[in-house]
Design an enzyme around this catalytic site. Structure first.
Site, short mmCIF file in Angstrom:
data_model
loop_
_atom_site.label_atom_id
_atom_site.label_comp_id
_atom_site.label_asym_id
_atom_site.label_seq_id
_atom_site.Cartn_x
_atom_site.Cartn_y
_atom_site.Cartn_z
N GLU A 100 -58.70 -3.74 -37.91
CA GLU A 100 -57.89 -2.47 -37.26
C GLU A 100 -56.52 -2.67 -38.00
O GLU A 100 -55.78 -3.65 -38.21
CB GLU A 100 -57.62 -3.00 -35.89
N GLU A 153 -53.69 -0.52 -23.22
CA GLU A 153 -54.32 0.34 -24.11
C GLU A 153 -55.96 0.30 -23.69
O GLU A 153 -56.82 -0.13 -24.76
CB GLU A 153 -54.21 0.06 -25.54
N ARG A 190 -42.06 5.49 -22.12
CA ARG A 190 -42.97 4.39 -22.53
C ARG A 190 -42.10 3.36 -22.99
O ARG A 190 -42.47 1.94 -22.93
CB ARG A 190 -43.91 4.98 -23.60
N ASP A 200 -43.45 0.84 -30.99
CA ASP A 200 -44.58 0.28 -31.71
C ASP A 200 -44.50 0.18 -33.16
O ASP A 200 -45.20 1.16 -33.98
CB ASP A 200 -45.80 1.21 -31.36
N GLU A 238 -48.96 -0.02 -40.64
CA GLU A 238 -49.71 1.07 -39.82
C GLU A 238 -48.91 2.31 -39.67
O GLU A 238 -49.54 3.51 -40.03
CB GLU A 238 -49.83 0.38 -38.54
N TRP A 284 -49.01 9.43 -26.36
CA TRP A 284 -49.79 9.23 -27.61
C TRP A 284 -49.40 10.32 -28.62
O TRP A 284 -49.76 10.41 -29.68
CB TRP A 284 -51.05 9.13 -27.45
C1 BDP Z 1 -50.86 -0.21 -32.09
C2 BDP Z 1 -52.14 -0.08 -32.99
C3 BDP Z 1 -53.24 -0.48 -32.20
C4 BDP Z 1 -52.99 -1.87 -31.89
C5 BDP Z 1 -51.76 -2.03 -30.76
C6 BDP Z 1 -51.66 -3.28 -30.32
O1 BDP Z 1 -52.16 1.28 -32.98
O2 BDP Z 1 -54.29 -0.41 -33.26
O3 BDP Z 1 -54.24 -2.39 -31.13
O4 BDP Z 1 -50.74 -1.44 -31.39
O5 BDP Z 1 -50.58 -4.08 -30.86
O6 BDP Z 1 -49.79 -0.37 -32.83
O7 BDP Z 1 -52.14 -3.90 -29.37
#
Ligand code: BDP
EC number: 3.2.1.131
Length: 723
Positions: free
Chosen positions: A189, A313, A358, A387, A415, A565
């Site tokens: 991922e 999530e 958020r 994030d 990412e 999102w």
């Molecule tokens: C986000 C990502 C996702 C991760 C999540 C996380 O998009 O893939 O699972 O964070 O940190 O940045 O849990």
């Protein structure tokens, strides 16, 4: 020529030939452990005269590894084979071993030093015994000695003098872990460097050389733990079939000082345990986890513990049963406590049905629990409140939970920063966050001091980095991004290190000590992250990447049902202006910071411009500090980002000849891609925001050659890292 001399001559020639050939093909596999022949016979000779023999003390696997590292390193850098001697040396020698193994003649020199180091620390000191120079590397444990050996080799790699050394050093953080977001099917991922290096199918019987090289590389920068599996966890990893495989990895890593950790899926008791619930207060659930922990520790006595993503999530967690984070974390903490394990409980949460900002949610959920977690729980907090954006202000939780050990989580994989094609040196991002002052009233309450425990006296401390490692031959998909793995390790060891020093070390160890190379490359590394901020998200913009895979620009994204999102949620552009009002007139996210910090962010005049649109909704014609309107200033920032990348391309292409052709060419191509994509970012974002500002592009900003519709039509269904 005597026969012996002739043989020596042949060897030296062959060696030199091989080193020359090496300059033509280097796939980067050796990372920063290149150990190239040091330039200048004089310097080599001075090193050789200090190290005539190697004297390892102790017979552990770790000492054997340290010896091997020295032999490989010195052979490469000095062009000389070193055998080890077991007796007390009668020459100038390099002696290394832990305290108990040091001979009486030496140990007295170190009494004081041992008081200054912790279990993983080391001392490197030059002493004279019976007229001979002894360079001693010692510590309280063999792993400490191994760290010392790597530090010593780094001195040579960076061409420093070793005649009179007196170095005393210890890691400032306890848990220094990589988080692999690796799935059991070997996808990763947010991974952009090939597949997962864990070959689960062929484990436990097949031990890939990669595992050993991985451990060695981590040990060289002080990383002492690895979470093998994705935070979006699969419970199967906790079954006996997989534990057997994990055990083999743990056995490989142990002598390098590396512990393994696993992610624990909160619903595992149901999925693999056959229970009806995963309620953390349920007696059967409690005993299931205790049994599970005992089984793991029976196989892996130094197992590190669990990392948990719960109620985030869509992941299961204690809230599914009306319980809270403390209930969940403490239940698991009890299960691993008898064995010395820890729980890293993530604070990356935001509720599905919340209408609040958020950025505020993790704080709102966690801060009320301050002081309630068990001693062996670390709450793992991302560096910023959203994030892993190119730039975020520090996470307000760092200033708000003095009674809870907090560890910081950085994302080494990119990412949101151009995947592995963009050459961004993330160390400056890490450094910026670590140096942020959480309070400002009592100066010096930096994030670094929060996480190293010194601010409020914490023993359990740590730093996690989401790994950028994969099966690509060069590990990180782009040789340059090896520097991010490197800098993470160095900062986890010492969160006060400066990026400029880290870059310097890395460049010298990885490429060359030639000033004409080191200086320009260091300069562009140090600019690279700001450049990315500028061409992606200047002035506090954030989360405007394309949907899902996050590759490329997507400020127009508004397709998701969950508001937070969508890009439009984050930039809130309209005809009046752009930016998220998090001031007291808006979501009041500023209120989560200490009063002085809150005041600074809250007032548009004192809010640093790099966070302007993070905290404020700002009119298009607002005057920036440089006198430009917001619109013009924003456009010029985008242009500046592109220009910096153009300069990086130019600098790199002028450095041919300092680097082997393979790494040179690969970097050239990657920088070209980055340049192309920087323009893509600039053009598409400016065209999009122009719909709201309705203002002309200022002079100095290149005109887009494509339409907004064209950019919006681009799709990347197979972009890597998104499954
Ligand atoms: C986000 C990502 C996702 C991760 C999540 C996380 O998009 O893939 O699972 O964070 O940190 O940045 O849990």
């Amino acid at each position: 020529m005597k026969k012996l001399d002739f043989i020596k001559y042949c060897f030296v020639s062959l060696f030199l030939l091989l080193s020359v050939l090496n300059t033509y093909a280097n796939d980067g596999y050796k990372l920063w452990l290149q150990y190239r022949l040091i330039e200048g016979e004089g310097l080599r000779e001075s090193y050789r005269s200090n190290i005539q023999e190697l004297v390892p003390l102790g017979d552990s696997k770790t000492i054997e590894i340290a010896l091997n590292e020295l032999q490989v390193g010195l052979k490469g850098m000095l062009g000389q084979e070193y055998l080890s001697v077991e007796r007390e040396s009668i020459k100038n020698s390099l002696v290394f071993g832990r305290k108990e193994n040091l001979p009486q003649t030496i140990i007295g020199f170190f009494d004081k030093g041992y008081h200054q180091i912790n279990q993983e620390g080391f001392i490197i000191r030059s002493i004279t015994v019976k007229g001979k120079k002894q360079l001693v590397i010692t510590g309280k444990t063999d792993v400490g000695v191994l760290y010392g050996v790597h530090h010593f080799l780094r001195l040579l790699q960076t061409n420093q003098a070793i005649g009179k050394l007196n170095i005393v050093d210890s890691p400032k953080l306890k848990v220094r872990v990589l988080n692999h977001w690796d799935n059991l099917d070997r996808t990763v991922e947010r991974g952009y460097s090939g597949g997962s290096i864990w070959d689960w199918h062929r484990l436990p019987d097949f031990i890939d050389q990669r595992y050993i090289d991985y451990a060695r590389a981590n040990a060289s920068i002080g990383i002492n733990g690895t979470v093998l599996t994705n935070v979006n966890a699969n419970a199967l990893i906790l079954t006996p079939q997989y534990i057997e495989k994990v055990k083999v990895l743990a056995d490989v890593f142990r002598p390098y000082g590396i512990k393994v950790y696993l992610t624990a899926r909160f619903s595992a008791p149901i999925e693999i345990g056959g229970l009806k619930t995963a309620d953390p207060l349920d007696a059967e659930v409690i005993s299931w986890w205790k049994g599970k922990a005992a089984r793991i520790y029976a196989e892996i006595p130094d197992f590190g513990g669990f990392l948990v993503k719960a109620n985030s999530e869509g992941q299961p967690g204690p809230q599914n049963y009306g319980r809270n984070h403390v209930d969940g974390a403490n239940m698991l903490a009890d299960a691993v406590a008898p064995f010395g394990g820890i729980i890293m409980w993530r604070a990356f949460v935001y509720a599905e049905n919340s209408s609040d900002d958020r950025a505020k949610e993790a704080y709102s959920e966690f801060v009320p629990y301050d002081g309630q977690f068990k001693d062996n729980v670390l709450v793992q907090v991302k560096n910023g409140p959203i994030d892993f954006q190119p730039r975020e202000p520090f996470h307000p939780m760092f200033g708000a939970m003095p009674k809870t050990p907090l560890m910081i989580e950085f994302q080494i994989t990119q990412e949101y920063l151009g995947c592995s094609t963009h050459s961004v040196f993330l160390s400056t991002l890490f450094e910026e966050v670590l140096a942020s002052d959480t309070d400002r009233k009592c100066k010096g309450s930096t994030v670094a001091k929060v996480i190293d425990g010194s601010l409020s006296n914490k023993k359990l401390t740590g730093m996690a980095g989401v790994s950028n490692i994969g099966t690509d031959r060069n590990w990180t998909g782009n040789v340059f991004l090896q520097a991010n793995w490197y800098s993470f390790g160095r900062l986890a060891w010492n969160p006060y290190m400066k990026s400029a020093d880290i870059a310097d070390e890395w460049i010298r160890a990885t490429f060359s000590n030639d000033k004409a190379f080191v200086q320009p490359v260091k300069a562009f590394m140090l600019q690279s992250r700001e450049a990315t901020v500028n061409y992606m998200t200047p002035l506090g913009l954030h989360h405007i990447m394309a949907a899902g895979h996050h590759y490329g620009p997507g400020p127009w994204v508004d397709i998701f049902e969950r508001a937070e999102w969508n890009s439009v949620y984050f930039h809130k552009a309209d005809t009046l202006g752009v930016g998220f009002d998090r001031s007291t007139t808006g979501s009041n996210a500023v209120g989560q910071y200490a009063p002085e910090v809150a005041r600074m962010f809250n007032d548009i005049n004192t809010c640093p411009e790099e966070y302007l649109l993070w905290f404020h909704h700002v009119p298009w014609n607002y005057r920036l500090k440089n006198g430009q309107s917001l619109w013009n200033g924003m456009a010029l920032k985008y242009q500046e980002g592109v220009d910096t990348v153009a300069a990086m391309v130019k600098t790199w292409s002028s450095l041919e000849g300092y680097v082997d052709s393979q790494r040179f060419n690969e970097m050239n191509m990657l920088l070209d891609i980055q340049y192309k994509e920087a323009k893509w970012w600039r053009d598409s974002c400016l065209l999009y925001f122009q719909r709201f500002s309705k203002m002309e592009l200022p002079e100095g900003v290149e005109k887009p050659t494509r339409t907004l519709e064209y950019f919006q039509s681009l799709e990347f269904p197979f972009a890597p890292g998104h499954h």
